[in-house]
Scaffold this motif. Sequence first.
Motif, mmCIF file in Angstrom:
data_model
loop_
_atom_site.group_PDB
_atom_site.id
_atom_site.type_symbol
_atom_site.label_atom_id
_atom_site.label_comp_id
_atom_site.label_asym_id
_atom_site.label_seq_id
_atom_site.Cartn_x
_atom_site.Cartn_y
_atom_site.Cartn_z
ATOM 1 N N GLY A 292 48.414 45.567 46.138
ATOM 2 C CA GLY A 292 47.895 47.145 45.791
ATOM 3 C C GLY A 292 48.948 48.235 46.513
ATOM 4 O O GLY A 292 50.108 48.954 45.632
ATOM 5 N N SER B 123 40.453 53.066 48.170
ATOM 6 C CA SER B 123 40.431 52.495 49.366
ATOM 7 C C SER B 123 38.777 52.185 49.762
ATOM 8 O O SER B 123 38.429 53.350 49.132
ATOM 9 C CB SER B 123 41.391 52.124 50.302
ATOM 10 O OG SER B 123 40.733 51.464 51.217
ATOM 11 N N ALA C 243 42.060 46.176 42.319
ATOM 12 C CA ALA C 243 41.251 45.727 43.007
ATOM 13 C C ALA C 243 40.344 44.654 42.558
ATOM 14 O O ALA C 243 40.546 43.969 41.965
ATOM 15 C CB ALA C 243 40.548 47.283 43.550
ATOM 16 N N VAL D 201 32.848 44.286 40.906
ATOM 17 C CA VAL D 201 34.670 44.579 41.307
ATOM 18 C C VAL D 201 35.838 44.283 39.743
ATOM 19 O O VAL D 201 36.851 45.209 40.008
ATOM 20 C CB VAL D 201 35.028 43.737 42.456
ATOM 21 C CG1 VAL D 201 36.292 44.808 42.855
ATOM 22 C CG2 VAL D 201 34.248 44.200 42.856
ATOM 23 N N LYS E 61 38.500 35.982 36.447
ATOM 24 C CA LYS E 61 39.814 36.803 35.893
ATOM 25 C C LYS E 61 39.833 36.556 34.578
ATOM 26 O O LYS E 61 40.693 36.539 33.477
ATOM 27 C CB LYS E 61 40.846 36.240 36.931
ATOM 28 C CG LYS E 61 40.529 36.593 38.084
ATOM 29 C CD LYS E 61 41.354 37.936 38.182
ATOM 30 C CE LYS E 61 41.260 39.102 39.750
ATOM 31 N NZ LYS E 61 41.948 39.936 40.081
ATOM 32 N N THR F 116 49.169 37.555 50.618
ATOM 33 C CA THR F 116 48.291 38.993 51.039
ATOM 34 C C THR F 116 46.935 38.223 51.793
ATOM 35 O O THR F 116 46.405 36.749 51.869
ATOM 36 C CB THR F 116 47.048 39.907 49.416
ATOM 37 O OG1 THR F 116 46.692 38.739 49.054
ATOM 38 C CG2 THR F 116 48.681 40.114 49.239
ATOM 39 N N ASP F 117 46.130 38.816 52.291
ATOM 40 C CA ASP F 117 44.435 38.871 52.906
ATOM 41 C C ASP F 117 43.974 37.765 51.814
ATOM 42 O O ASP F 117 43.318 36.418 52.478
ATOM 43 C CB ASP F 117 43.528 39.827 53.310
ATOM 44 C CG ASP F 117 44.618 40.395 54.351
ATOM 45 O OD1 ASP F 117 44.942 39.999 54.721
ATOM 46 O OD2 ASP F 117 43.167 41.386 54.114
HETATM 47 N N1 LIG Z 1 46.945 37.287 46.376
HETATM 48 C C1 LIG Z 1 47.356 36.547 45.523
HETATM 49 O O1 LIG Z 1 48.368 34.970 45.297
HETATM 50 C C2 LIG Z 1 46.765 37.218 43.447
HETATM 51 C C3 LIG Z 1 47.326 35.486 42.910
HETATM 52 C C4 LIG Z 1 46.584 36.555 41.709
HETATM 53 C C5 LIG Z 1 45.375 37.890 41.458
HETATM 54 N N2 LIG Z 1 45.814 38.262 42.540
HETATM 55 C C6 LIG Z 1 44.702 39.486 42.735
HETATM 56 O O2 LIG Z 1 45.826 40.665 43.073
HETATM 57 C C7 LIG Z 1 45.415 41.429 43.078
HETATM 58 C C8 LIG Z 1 44.867 42.314 44.657
HETATM 59 O O3 LIG Z 1 44.437 41.153 45.569
HETATM 60 P P1 LIG Z 1 45.296 41.070 47.169
HETATM 61 O O4 LIG Z 1 45.707 39.589 47.171
HETATM 62 O O5 LIG Z 1 45.564 41.880 47.565
HETATM 63 O O6 LIG Z 1 44.222 41.145 48.101
HETATM 64 P P2 LIG Z 1 43.138 41.360 49.027
HETATM 65 O O7 LIG Z 1 44.481 41.170 50.451
HETATM 66 O O8 LIG Z 1 42.038 40.847 49.295
HETATM 67 O O9 LIG Z 1 42.766 43.070 48.586
HETATM 68 C C9 LIG Z 1 42.005 42.899 47.171
HETATM 69 C C10 LIG Z 1 41.910 44.404 47.041
HETATM 70 O O10 LIG Z 1 40.975 45.237 46.710
HETATM 71 C C11 LIG Z 1 39.887 46.176 46.889
HETATM 72 N N3 LIG Z 1 38.828 46.008 46.744
HETATM 73 C C12 LIG Z 1 37.459 44.613 47.459
HETATM 74 N N4 LIG Z 1 36.874 44.773 46.880
HETATM 75 C C13 LIG Z 1 36.609 45.809 46.255
HETATM 76 C C14 LIG Z 1 35.643 46.914 46.150
HETATM 77 N N5 LIG Z 1 34.186 46.374 46.150
HETATM 78 N N6 LIG Z 1 36.036 48.150 45.966
HETATM 79 C C15 LIG Z 1 37.106 48.967 45.912
HETATM 80 N N7 LIG Z 1 37.411 47.865 46.635
HETATM 81 C C16 LIG Z 1 38.059 47.106 46.317
HETATM 82 C C17 LIG Z 1 40.382 46.020 48.261
HETATM 83 O O11 LIG Z 1 40.554 47.814 48.790
HETATM 84 P P3 LIG Z 1 40.285 47.949 50.386
HETATM 85 O O12 LIG Z 1 40.084 46.322 51.254
HETATM 86 O O13 LIG Z 1 41.091 49.220 50.929
HETATM 87 O O14 LIG Z 1 38.843 48.366 50.430
HETATM 88 C C18 LIG Z 1 42.022 45.304 48.093
HETATM 89 O O15 LIG Z 1 42.523 46.327 48.510
HETATM 90 C C19 LIG Z 1 44.081 41.398 43.593
HETATM 91 O O16 LIG Z 1 42.932 41.628 41.793
HETATM 92 C C20 LIG Z 1 43.372 39.379 43.480
HETATM 93 O O17 LIG Z 1 42.768 39.048 42.458
HETATM 94 C C21 LIG Z 1 46.198 38.039 44.404
#
Ligand SMILES: NC(=O)c1ccc[n+]([C@@H]2O[C@H](COP(=O)([O-])OP(=O)(O)OC[C@H]3O[C@@H](n4cnc5c(N)ncnc54)[C@H](OP(=O)(O)O)[C@@H]3O)[C@@H](O)[C@H]2O)c1
Length: 257
Positions: free
Chosen positions: A23, A41, A92, A114, A165, A196-197
Amino acid sequence: MTDDIFRLDGRTILVTGGANGLGRMIAEALLGAGARVLLTSRKDAETAAAELSALGPCEGVNANLATPEAAVALAEEIRARTDKLHVLINNAGRTWGAPFDSYPDKAWAPVMTVNVHTPFILARELKPLLQAAGKPDDPARILNIGSIAGRGVHGLDAYAYSASKAALHHLTREIATELAPHNIAANVIIPGWFPTDMTAFIRSDDDTHRKAIDNIPLKRFGTARDIGGTVIFLSSQASAYITGAEIALDGGVSGCR
Ligand SMILES: NC(=O)c1ccc[n+]([C@@H]2O[C@H](COP(=O)([O-])OP(=O)(O)OC[C@H]3O[C@@H](n4cnc5c(N)ncnc54)[C@H](OP(=O)(O)O)[C@@H]3O)[C@@H](O)[C@H]2O)c1
């Protein structure tokens, strides 16, 4: 023409989860292309927005999107800040991994809330603001962030996440169909692996990391430029004729089979 159709000047864009991870990469790219960004956030919204304000107009809104009521309240807050929303980015997301035999029932509700319910509520509640921004030749946009986990089977032991998803991918097509007559387009970006995390568990183990990269036709994780370029395109006039689409952003994992 080429330069202008990718610019986002004058567009207001909401990025949920815009303070961290994917994000934040998205928010930075949008600001660089001229957009005004509202990001959410659970606790880092104001700090992140203050940091990102160096790139362009950015505001933070604290929101824990763990309940339907929180999503409705977020929409109300957004309505107080703008009368037009050009792009809603439902980024998110949360995951829950555990072996099949002991996969906990308590994982399902928070993950589905979420990842699926909140994007639906935000689309429904923010429809008037999106409609106010959309034009027949340049619709407002909803961009949902899906996952390759919802398209193929990758042995992640994240059952609720994968199902959520897949549901979001389908929901995007439903929303696109419903909102097309209102000058609102909806598409889903389907990322593969990004650093990412959420993917720390893959990158922290050398063997797992190597296997993940071996499995990607383009042999690398995605970068901020990869997600940024895709989101700029899908938020801009350049993509005005695209709706109901699933855009794989995964180095070929789902396409090269
Ligand atoms: N990283 C990858 O390889 C990957 C692959 C496929 C899809 N995605 C998708 O990409 C998106 C972002 O994930 P990311 O990789 O950036 O993971 P991340 O670093 O774990 O970030 C997750 C994000 O979601 C927000 N979030 C989680 N729970 C929440 C809640 N209860 N209320 C509001 N916000 C919430 C967090 O916000 P805060 O912590 O700031 O509150 C954070 O910005 C997700 O939809 C994930 O499924 C990621």
